[in-house]
Design an enzyme around this catalytic site. Structure first.
Site, mmCIF file in Angstrom:
data_model
loop_
_atom_site.group_PDB
_atom_site.id
_atom_site.type_symbol
_atom_site.label_atom_id
_atom_site.label_comp_id
_atom_site.label_asym_id
_atom_site.label_seq_id
_atom_site.Cartn_x
_atom_site.Cartn_y
_atom_site.Cartn_z
ATOM 1 N N ARG A 59 0.920 -1.295 -0.092
ATOM 2 C CA ARG A 59 -0.073 -0.130 0.079
ATOM 3 C C ARG A 59 0.906 1.118 0.051
ATOM 4 O O ARG A 59 0.704 2.182 -0.848
ATOM 5 C CB ARG A 59 -0.821 0.168 1.469
ATOM 6 C CG ARG A 59 -2.045 -0.833 0.941
ATOM 7 C CD ARG A 59 -2.643 -1.311 2.424
ATOM 8 N NE ARG A 59 -1.690 -2.257 2.921
ATOM 9 C CZ ARG A 59 -1.613 -3.493 2.312
ATOM 10 N NH1 ARG A 59 -2.768 -3.880 1.479
ATOM 11 N NH2 ARG A 59 -0.757 -4.521 2.643
ATOM 12 N N THR A 60 1.694 1.589 1.014
ATOM 13 C CA THR A 60 2.488 2.623 1.127
ATOM 14 C C THR A 60 3.503 2.960 -0.187
ATOM 15 O O THR A 60 3.246 4.284 -0.716
ATOM 16 C CB THR A 60 3.334 2.475 2.316
ATOM 17 O OG1 THR A 60 2.562 2.091 3.296
ATOM 18 C CG2 THR A 60 3.893 3.992 2.870
ATOM 19 N N LYS A 88 27.343 -3.446 -1.819
ATOM 20 C CA LYS A 88 28.874 -3.371 -1.951
ATOM 21 C C LYS A 88 29.413 -2.800 -0.723
ATOM 22 O O LYS A 88 30.582 -2.244 -0.484
ATOM 23 C CB LYS A 88 29.349 -2.391 -3.082
ATOM 24 C CG LYS A 88 28.932 -3.022 -4.592
ATOM 25 C CD LYS A 88 29.157 -2.229 -5.653
ATOM 26 C CE LYS A 88 28.287 -1.899 -6.715
ATOM 27 N NZ LYS A 88 28.704 -0.768 -7.363
ATOM 28 N N HIS A 137 4.777 5.773 11.556
ATOM 29 C CA HIS A 137 4.275 5.522 9.999
ATOM 30 C C HIS A 137 3.166 6.762 9.843
ATOM 31 O O HIS A 137 1.889 6.416 9.821
ATOM 32 C CB HIS A 137 3.457 4.248 9.828
ATOM 33 C CG HIS A 137 3.431 3.688 8.431
ATOM 34 N ND1 HIS A 137 3.571 4.847 7.449
ATOM 35 C CD2 HIS A 137 2.686 2.609 7.881
ATOM 36 C CE1 HIS A 137 2.942 4.035 6.463
ATOM 37 N NE2 HIS A 137 2.501 2.817 6.692
HETATM 38 N N1 CP Z 1 -0.689 -0.311 5.850
HETATM 39 C C1 CP Z 1 0.571 -0.363 5.230
HETATM 40 O O1 CP Z 1 1.515 0.465 5.778
HETATM 41 O O2 CP Z 1 0.678 -1.408 4.238
HETATM 42 P P1 CP Z 1 1.880 -1.714 3.428
HETATM 43 O O3 CP Z 1 3.099 -2.523 4.383
HETATM 44 O O4 CP Z 1 1.693 -2.930 2.370
HETATM 45 O O5 CP Z 1 2.519 -0.476 3.036
#
Ligand code: CP
Length: 312
Positions: A59-60, A88, A137
């Site tokens: 998603r992100t 490397k 996040h």
């Molecule tokens: N919700 C979320 O962050 O999903 P991803 O880990 O797929 O980005």
């Protein structure tokens, strides 16, 4: 309020007014609120975003890719660090410095807490934290707030239940703190070994937030939203403990009666088995709509940090 050139590292760096402004800006990109606006396609024309994904994402990463293209940006970056010169022995700091010189915004996901802050100390251009290990996040929190605002029409006065892995889940920590800026009652539902950590409860108390804690889903739950989460296997030091706990908070088809009562079910996704797909077709199972809302929030954030939309 100033967004141009700003790093987006920690949800706690944003005031209630700033969060509301970001949510309002996201509406400009959301077809639920505005008819397709062709002027959006060129908002960030000529600008480049670098996506640095040191950890897997669907998603992100993909919604940032889509958001960037929808507002006219070019995209560079990687999602397999082993395919770069890190393989490397190039340092994190040198990698950031190099990508900084090729792009106008850096978006980074990394397994280590505070890595986004470290990147922002090296980079001259805005850094957006797309998840730094167990820490933060922030764009997920913003899209969660946006989803609640869109569905309920307000944030002040709602009740939000958070369930599942409240110990390791970065999304619930950040969401709980962001909701504490609004007049929101919070309900925590988890196994005692996965309860909301005291450090967060102390902050809620200091902000006079009303909250309740339960060890199982109450039959008579009254809430606008139930935010279900995945038990984070990758954060457990003892995998036997994970196996003991992982299936304690699965929502199966019997959860339909809660949805019928109007409780809206959210989940940051990916899910493993904690929501039965049989619930997906219910109008109050809104986790796929929630993921889509990430697109509008991320279009808004890119435009704001690039200074391509004026903030008051
Ligand atoms: N919700 C979320 O962050 O999903 P991803 O880990 O797929 O980005």
């Amino acid at each position: 309020m100033k967004f141009k050139g700003r790093d987006i590292i920690d949800i706690n760096d944003f005031s209630k007014e700033e969060l509301l402004y970001i949510l309002k800006t996201a509406k400009r990109f959301d077809p639920a609120f505005v008819k397709s606006d062709r002027s959006n396609y060129t908002i960030a024309q000529g600008k480049i975003v670098a996506l640095l994904f040191f950890e897997p994402s669907t998603r992100t990463e993909q919604s940032f890719r889509s958001a960037a293209q929808k507002i006219g940006m070019g995209i560079i970056g990687f999602n397999d660090p082993e395919a770069t010169s890190i393989h490397k022995g190039e340092t994190f700091s040198d990698t950031i410095r190099i990508m900084d010189s090729y792009a106008d915004v850096l978006i980074m996901r990394h397994p280590e807490a505070l890595s986004a802050k470290k990147a922002a100390e090296v980079a001259q251009i805005p850094v957006i934290n797309a998840g730094d290990g167990p820490n933060q996040h922030p764009t997920q929190t913003m899209l969660d707030l946006y989803t609640m605002m869109k569905e309920a029409g307000k944030l002040d006065g709602i009740t939000v239940a958070l369930m599942g892995d409240l110990k390791y889940g970065r999304t619930v920590h950040a969401l709980s703190l962001a909701l504490s800026l609004f007049r929101v009652k919070q309900i925590f539902i988890s196994h005692p070994n996965l309860a909301m950590p005291d450090e967060f409860l102390k902050i809620l108390k200091s902000r006079k937030v009303t909250y309740e804690e339960y060890e199982r889903l109450p039959e008579n739950l009254e809430a606008n939203f139930l935010y279900q989460t995945r038990v984070q296997k990758e954060r457990f030091k003892d995998l036997k403990e994970y196996e003991r706990i992982k299936d304690k908070f699965i929502l199966d088809s019997s959860f339909k009666k809660y949805l019928d009562r109007g409780i809206k079910l959210m989940h940051p996704l990916p899910r493993v088995n904690e929501i039965d797909p049989a619930l997906d077709s219910h109008k109050n199972a809104i986790y796929f709509a929630q993921a889509r809302n990430g697109l509008y929030i991320r279009e808004a954030l890119l435009a704001l940090v690039l200074g391509r939309i004026n903030s008051r």
